[in-house]
Motif scaffolding. Sequence first.
Motif, short mmCIF file in Angstrom:
data_model
loop_
_atom_site.label_atom_id
_atom_site.label_comp_id
_atom_site.label_asym_id
_atom_site.label_seq_id
_atom_site.Cartn_x
_atom_site.Cartn_y
_atom_site.Cartn_z
N THR A 140 -44.13 -5.85 -13.82
CA THR A 140 -42.71 -5.87 -13.29
C THR A 140 -41.52 -5.17 -12.38
O THR A 140 -41.33 -3.78 -12.96
CB THR A 140 -41.55 -6.89 -14.99
N VAL A 141 -41.30 -5.64 -11.34
CA VAL A 141 -40.45 -5.27 -10.94
C VAL A 141 -39.21 -5.92 -10.33
O VAL A 141 -38.42 -6.85 -10.72
CB VAL A 141 -40.76 -5.24 -9.33
N LEU A 142 -38.32 -4.35 -11.20
CA LEU A 142 -37.12 -4.82 -11.45
C LEU A 142 -35.88 -4.36 -10.68
O LEU A 142 -36.16 -3.41 -10.18
CB LEU A 142 -36.15 -3.61 -12.91
N TRP A 143 -35.05 -5.49 -9.48
CA TRP A 143 -34.67 -4.87 -8.33
C TRP A 143 -33.26 -4.52 -8.56
O TRP A 143 -32.60 -4.57 -8.91
CB TRP A 143 -34.80 -6.10 -6.97
N GLY A 144 -33.38 -3.02 -7.98
CA GLY A 144 -31.74 -2.54 -7.60
C GLY A 144 -31.00 -3.32 -7.30
O GLY A 144 -31.34 -3.89 -6.17
N GLY A 145 -29.77 -2.76 -7.15
CA GLY A 145 -28.81 -3.58 -5.92
C GLY A 145 -27.32 -2.83 -6.42
O GLY A 145 -27.12 -1.61 -7.36
N ARG A 146 -26.21 -3.26 -5.74
CA ARG A 146 -25.13 -2.40 -6.05
C ARG A 146 -24.76 -3.50 -7.75
O ARG A 146 -23.97 -1.57 -7.90
CB ARG A 146 -23.87 -3.61 -5.05
N ARG A 147 -25.38 -3.83 -8.25
CA ARG A 147 -24.41 -4.17 -9.80
C ARG A 147 -25.71 -2.90 -10.36
O ARG A 147 -25.72 -3.60 -12.19
CB ARG A 147 -24.17 -5.20 -10.13
N GLY A 148 -26.39 -2.90 -9.82
CA GLY A 148 -27.59 -2.10 -11.33
C GLY A 148 -28.94 -2.88 -10.65
O GLY A 148 -28.75 -3.95 -10.17
N LEU A 149 -29.44 -3.03 -11.84
CA LEU A 149 -30.87 -3.40 -11.61
C LEU A 149 -30.75 -5.09 -12.31
O LEU A 149 -30.51 -4.73 -13.37
CB LEU A 149 -31.14 -2.45 -12.99
N SER A 150 -31.04 -5.81 -11.69
CA SER A 150 -30.81 -6.89 -12.22
C SER A 150 -32.07 -8.25 -12.13
O SER A 150 -33.43 -8.35 -12.69
CB SER A 150 -30.05 -7.86 -11.14
N GLY A 165 -41.08 -8.24 -1.76
CA GLY A 165 -39.36 -8.45 -1.16
C GLY A 165 -38.70 -9.64 -2.44
O GLY A 165 -39.93 -10.05 -3.47
N THR A 166 -37.92 -9.67 -3.19
CA THR A 166 -37.37 -10.49 -4.14
C THR A 166 -37.29 -11.16 -4.09
O THR A 166 -36.95 -12.20 -5.14
CB THR A 166 -35.75 -9.40 -4.11
N SER A 167 -37.19 -12.05 -3.02
CA SER A 167 -37.60 -13.53 -2.97
C SER A 167 -39.14 -13.61 -3.68
O SER A 167 -39.13 -14.66 -3.44
CB SER A 167 -37.56 -14.08 -1.49
N THR A 168 -40.02 -13.13 -3.13
CA THR A 168 -41.23 -13.18 -4.37
C THR A 168 -41.21 -13.77 -5.24
O THR A 168 -40.44 -13.51 -6.09
CB THR A 168 -41.81 -11.67 -4.23
N ALA A 169 -42.21 -15.19 -5.10
CA ALA A 169 -42.15 -15.74 -7.01
C ALA A 169 -43.00 -14.64 -7.75
O ALA A 169 -44.49 -13.95 -7.62
CB ALA A 169 -42.73 -17.40 -6.19
N PRO A 170 -42.42 -15.13 -8.64
CA PRO A 170 -43.50 -14.21 -10.10
C PRO A 170 -45.02 -14.83 -9.39
O PRO A 170 -45.99 -16.46 -9.39
CB PRO A 170 -42.93 -14.61 -10.84
N GLY A 171 -45.80 -13.81 -9.75
CA GLY A 171 -47.09 -13.77 -9.01
C GLY A 171 -47.81 -14.71 -7.32
O GLY A 171 -49.21 -14.51 -7.24
N ASP A 221 -35.93 0.70 -6.78
CA ASP A 221 -36.38 -0.47 -7.89
C ASP A 221 -37.01 -0.42 -8.96
O ASP A 221 -38.39 0.96 -8.91
CB ASP A 221 -36.96 -1.32 -6.59
N LEU A 222 -37.37 -0.52 -10.11
CA LEU A 222 -38.16 -0.41 -11.34
C LEU A 222 -38.95 -0.65 -11.04
O LEU A 222 -39.06 -2.03 -11.69
CB LEU A 222 -37.04 -0.06 -12.43
N ILE A 223 -40.14 -0.21 -11.41
CA ILE A 223 -41.59 -1.11 -12.14
C ILE A 223 -41.89 -0.82 -13.50
O ILE A 223 -41.90 0.63 -14.10
CB ILE A 223 -42.98 -0.61 -10.99
N VAL A 224 -41.92 -1.85 -14.15
CA VAL A 224 -42.71 -1.77 -15.26
C VAL A 224 -44.10 -2.56 -15.35
O VAL A 224 -44.20 -3.84 -15.72
CB VAL A 224 -41.00 -2.52 -15.75
N GLY A 225 -44.32 -1.78 -16.98
CA GLY A 225 -45.41 -2.61 -17.57
C GLY A 225 -45.18 -3.04 -18.95
O GLY A 225 -44.92 -2.70 -19.74
N THR A 226 -46.27 -4.00 -19.13
CA THR A 226 -45.92 -4.60 -20.11
C THR A 226 -47.84 -5.04 -20.54
O THR A 226 -48.24 -6.00 -20.35
CB THR A 226 -45.43 -5.71 -19.93
N PRO A 227 -48.61 -3.94 -21.65
CA PRO A 227 -49.96 -4.13 -21.29
C PRO A 227 -50.18 -5.32 -22.05
O PRO A 227 -51.75 -5.63 -22.02
CB PRO A 227 -50.32 -2.62 -21.33
#
Length: 474
Positions: free
Chosen positions: A135-145, A192-198, A115-121
Motif C-alpha cells: 500500500t502507498v500512503l500519499w504524503g501531502g500538506r496535512r501529512g499521510l492521507s 499517481g494518487t488517482s490510481t485505483a486499488p489494484g 510517500d510511504l510504502i507499507v507492506g501487509t504480508p
Amino acid sequence: MAAFRGRWAAALMVASITGSVFVPGQAVASPIGIPADFNGDGYRDVALPAPAATVSGKKGAGAVVVLYGSANRVSAQKRVVITQDTTGVPGAAETDDFFGAATAFADLNKDGYADLIVGTPFEDNGSTADAGAVTVLWGGRRGLSKATTLRTPVAEGARYGLDVAAFPQGKSFARVLAGGWDGSVLYGGPFGTSTAPGGAPALVQNDRSTPSLAHVALGDLDGDGRPERVLSTVRLGGRSGGDVLVDHDPNASYAPQQGGDGLVAAVGDINGDGYGDLVAGDPDDAHATAADGSLGGRISIWYGSKSGVSATASPVRVDQSTTGVPGAAERNDDFGSSLTVTDLNRDGLADIVVGAPGEAIGTKRDAGAVTVIPGRRSGTPGNGSYTITQDTANVPGRSESGDEFGSSLTVGDLDKDGRPELIVGGGGEDGYRGAVWVLPGGTTRPATDNTAMITAKALDLKGDFVDLGADTAS
C-alpha cells in the motif's frame, strides 16, 4: 506466523490500538524506515512499523506510528497512528494481517511530498490466503492521507510485503520493490494518487524464480542513476544465511554473490569513488558443517564500479575480530542483524552502522550494541570504529539482559542542521515492549547529549509482548 521471528518486540501502542505494537529489529527487513518529510514542513518524519498491533480487538492487524518532525526532532507527543481501519486506507484491519511489517519511502508522484510504502504480508486477496499487499500512503500538506494498493501477483502464501524498498526519482521514474516468499515484484512509474486499488503502475518485473526472500533493497551500484535490485533469501541449506543476488534475471542462470551469505543488505559509497557499494549482514554463527559465517556474525562488502558489482568477486569481510573493530567475536552476538550505511562524520565516505542485539555487556546477555565502522578509501574498514550501548554516557536507560539494543537501525537529519541523527531500536527493552532512541547528529559522530528515548510507557500505553515465533531471522 512463520515469516517473523525473534527481535520483533513491542514498542508503541496508541489511541484505539491495544496489545503489542512492534518496532521490529530482525533481519527480515530494515524495520524503521529512513525518515522522510511526509507533510512538506521541511522536517523529516519517522514511521515506526507496528505490525503486531491489535486494532479494534483484532490481534496482529498491524499499524504504522508516524512521529512528525520539528526543530526539536521527533517526540511521542506529535504522532499519528495509521491502520487499515483509517479512513482512506484500502482494506480493513483483520487478525494477523501484519500491516506495517515493512516500510519505505519515495516521492512517487512528484508532488514534493514523500510517500510511504507499507507492506501487509498476510493480507488475503479474496479467497487467496496470505497473498500479501503493498500500500502507498500519499504524503501531502496535512501529512499521510489517502492510499493506493499496488497490484501484486495473486498466489496463496506469497506474502508480498514481507519487505519493501523504494528508490527516488533519478534518470527514470521512482521504483518500488516488494519481496515475499513467492519472490519479488518491481514497480515503475508513473505513479499517481488517482490510481485505483489494484491498478497501475505497471509491473516492471515479476521474479518468482528465487527462494523465499528475507530482505529487498534498491541501490545504484554502477553510477548510472538507476537502481539495482538486491535480494537476500532466507537461510539456505544449513548455511549461516541466504543468497545475496543483484539484478537477478529470472530467465538466466541463478548467480548469487559468491563468498558471503546475508539476510539483510544496504547500499552506500564506502570508499568515496562515486559508486554505491553493497553491504550484507550475516548475523549467524558459522555452522560446523559449512564453510561460511563468522563467530558472532559478520558483514560482507562488495565494492561498486562502472560495471556494478561482480557476482564472482570475493567480498571484504568485517567482524568483531577485524583490526580496529571494538569488542570480541562471541557466539550469538548477532553482529549484522541490522545495518544502515550513511556518512555520519561528513567526510564524504559512507560509514557502516551495524547492530549486534545479541551482544553481552558484561554479564548482561543480549543487552545489545551498535558499532559504527567509518568508510575508508582503501583497505579493510575497521580503524576508527566505535560502539554505542545503553551504558554509553548520556544514553538513557542502562544495559540490561534481553534489551536487544541495536535490533533495528536507521538514520536521517531530523532537525535540518546537516548532521544526521542515528535512530536505534531495542526490541527487548521494558519487558519486550520495546523502545527507540534518537541520538542527535554530531560533528564527527552521533552525539549522546539530549538523546531521546521513546517507549510505550512514555506514551502512557499498555500492551503485552507477543512472540511471533518464526524462523527467518535470529
